[in-house]
Design an enzyme around this catalytic site. Sequence first.
Site, PDB file in Angstrom:
ATOM      1  N   ARG A 231       6.465   1.056   2.553  1.00 27.90           N
ATOM      2  CA  ARG A 231       6.363   2.502   2.360  1.00 27.90           C
ATOM      3  C   ARG A 231       7.374   2.897   1.289  1.00 27.90           C
ATOM      4  O   ARG A 231       8.482   2.331   1.240  1.00 27.90           O
ATOM      5  CB  ARG A 231       6.707   3.255   3.652  1.00 27.90           C
ATOM      6  CG  ARG A 231       5.625   3.219   4.706  1.00 27.90           C
ATOM      7  CD  ARG A 231       4.394   4.034   4.301  1.00 27.90           C
ATOM      8  NE  ARG A 231       3.361   4.038   5.328  1.00 27.90           N
ATOM      9  CZ  ARG A 231       2.323   3.199   5.357  1.00 27.90           C
ATOM     10  NH1 ARG A 231       2.160   2.283   4.419  1.00 27.90           N
ATOM     11  NH2 ARG A 231       1.432   3.291   6.324  1.00 27.90           N
ATOM     12  N   GLU A 260       3.788   9.563  -3.444  1.00 31.08           N
ATOM     13  CA  GLU A 260       2.438   9.162  -3.853  1.00 31.08           C
ATOM     14  C   GLU A 260       1.390  10.130  -3.288  1.00 31.08           C
ATOM     15  O   GLU A 260       1.602  10.656  -2.201  1.00 31.08           O
ATOM     16  CB  GLU A 260       2.157   7.728  -3.374  1.00 31.08           C
ATOM     17  CG  GLU A 260       2.191   7.584  -1.861  1.00 31.08           C
ATOM     18  CD  GLU A 260       1.986   6.157  -1.404  1.00 31.08           C
ATOM     19  OE1 GLU A 260       2.788   5.279  -1.791  1.00 31.08           O
ATOM     20  OE2 GLU A 260       1.015   5.930  -0.660  1.00 31.08           O
ATOM     21  N   HIS A 278      -0.981   2.066  -4.240  1.00 31.63           N
ATOM     22  CA  HIS A 278      -1.072   1.840  -2.791  1.00 31.63           C
ATOM     23  C   HIS A 278      -2.423   1.222  -2.442  1.00 31.63           C
ATOM     24  O   HIS A 278      -3.237   1.831  -1.742  1.00 31.63           O
ATOM     25  CB  HIS A 278      -0.845   3.142  -2.013  1.00 31.63           C
ATOM     26  CG  HIS A 278      -0.549   2.896  -0.552  1.00 31.63           C
ATOM     27  ND1 HIS A 278       0.169   3.762   0.222  1.00 31.63           N
ATOM     28  CD2 HIS A 278      -0.866   1.859   0.276  1.00 31.63           C
ATOM     29  CE1 HIS A 278       0.267   3.292   1.453  1.00 31.63           C
ATOM     30  NE2 HIS A 278      -0.357   2.119   1.514  1.00 31.63           N
TER      31      HIS A 278
HETATM   32  C1  8YV Z   1      -3.544   2.657   4.438  1.00 37.73           C
HETATM   33  C2  8YV Z   1      -1.521   1.380   4.840  1.00 37.73           C
HETATM   34  O1  8YV Z   1      -3.844   2.753   5.772  1.00 37.73           O
HETATM   35  O2  8YV Z   1      -2.168   0.110   6.715  1.00 37.73           O
HETATM   36  C3  8YV Z   1      -1.316   0.808   6.190  1.00 37.73           C
HETATM   37  O3  8YV Z   1      -0.240   1.056   6.755  1.00 37.73           O
HETATM   38  O4  8YV Z   1      -0.630   1.880   4.249  1.00 37.73           O
HETATM   39  C4  8YV Z   1      -2.861   1.340   4.198  1.00 37.73           C
HETATM   40  O5  8YV Z   1      -3.608   0.250   4.559  1.00 37.73           O
HETATM   41  C5  8YV Z   1      -4.747   2.864   3.625  1.00 37.73           C
HETATM   42  O6  8YV Z   1      -4.320   3.126   2.354  1.00 37.73           O
HETATM   43  C6  8YV Z   1      -5.589   4.033   4.113  1.00 37.73           C
HETATM   44  O7  8YV Z   1      -4.873   5.200   4.066  1.00 37.73           O
END
Ligand code: 8YV
Length: 312
Positions: A231, A260, A278
């Site tokens: 993150r 982001e 991302h």
């Molecule tokens: C998002 C992610 O879920 O799994 C996670 O924690 O950050 C990603 O896989 C994906 O971008 C959908 O929002």
Amino acid sequence: MSKVIAIGNYSEADLAKLKETFDPVFLAETTEIGSLDEAARAGITAAAFKGHKPFGAEAMDLLPNLGVIANFGVGYDSINVAAASERGIKVTNTPDVLNDDVADLAVAMLLMCGREMEHASKWARSGSWAEKGEYRLNRKVSGGRAGILGLGRIGRDIAERLVPFKMDLHYWSRSEKETPGWTYHSTPEALAAAVDYLIVATVGGKATEKIVSKEVLEALGPRGILVNISRGSTVDEDALIDALKSGGIYGAGLDVFVNEPRIDPRFYELDNVVIQPHQGSGTVETRAAMGQLQRDNLSAFLAGNDLLTPVN
Ligand code: 8YV
């Protein structure tokens, strides 16, 4: 009356499957829940959630009969899990199915940074290779010292991919883990000081906010490359931009950012940073598996069965 609310931006395939399975109400964000009338809100017992905007206590209180929030993603830092637990709301996520893709991207960014692949590509595309001569020498990745910050399931998959690269493996985690001889460090600073390649694979949220601090970046040093697939919140971005500008570290490969998708524009000016939008879990195969697991958790809840991947 529909029992399921689906919040977020879903792919065509997921939209179709959600409709086929649940007859849901679709909303882009939790801030729109208030636009539903009271009876509709009272009828909702399950929520599918996707995205990185907050799902907080206020939104939960608008859905008095909500029993589950099924998150599309392994990271659930957008959801106030403590508030959910207090209200008896179960939270689920989508672990494991995305480990391969996220680990692949981490290794790819490590190689891109070390071998300066993006910069070298631009250099070659300039059309003046013949005039300029050989491209400048860069960094050997294989055989280097790599540190994993957060040895959860994704961190471990990254480390395992680095074994065939003959890397000396180090890690930091909240507690020491069983490993095939990887070196444990009790602080992120100590880990950063011991390695040239630091890969952030820890969870997001308050507990890890700016865990990659100015001090950690200084410990990583001028030969150091930072890779972040967790993150944006885990990194002090001001300190990172300073370090990238001043040569305090060699480079960074970043899939995640604090604001982001509107990332700090100072990143665009730096040629020692690889920027990814991302997309760690962003393959057709993995997103299909994540969507399926989200729906399977919703179905399990609605049928009164055990949840597949509970968080709380
Ligand atoms: C998002 C992610 O879920 O799994 C996670 O924690 O950050 C990603 O896989 C994906 O971008 C959908 O929002």
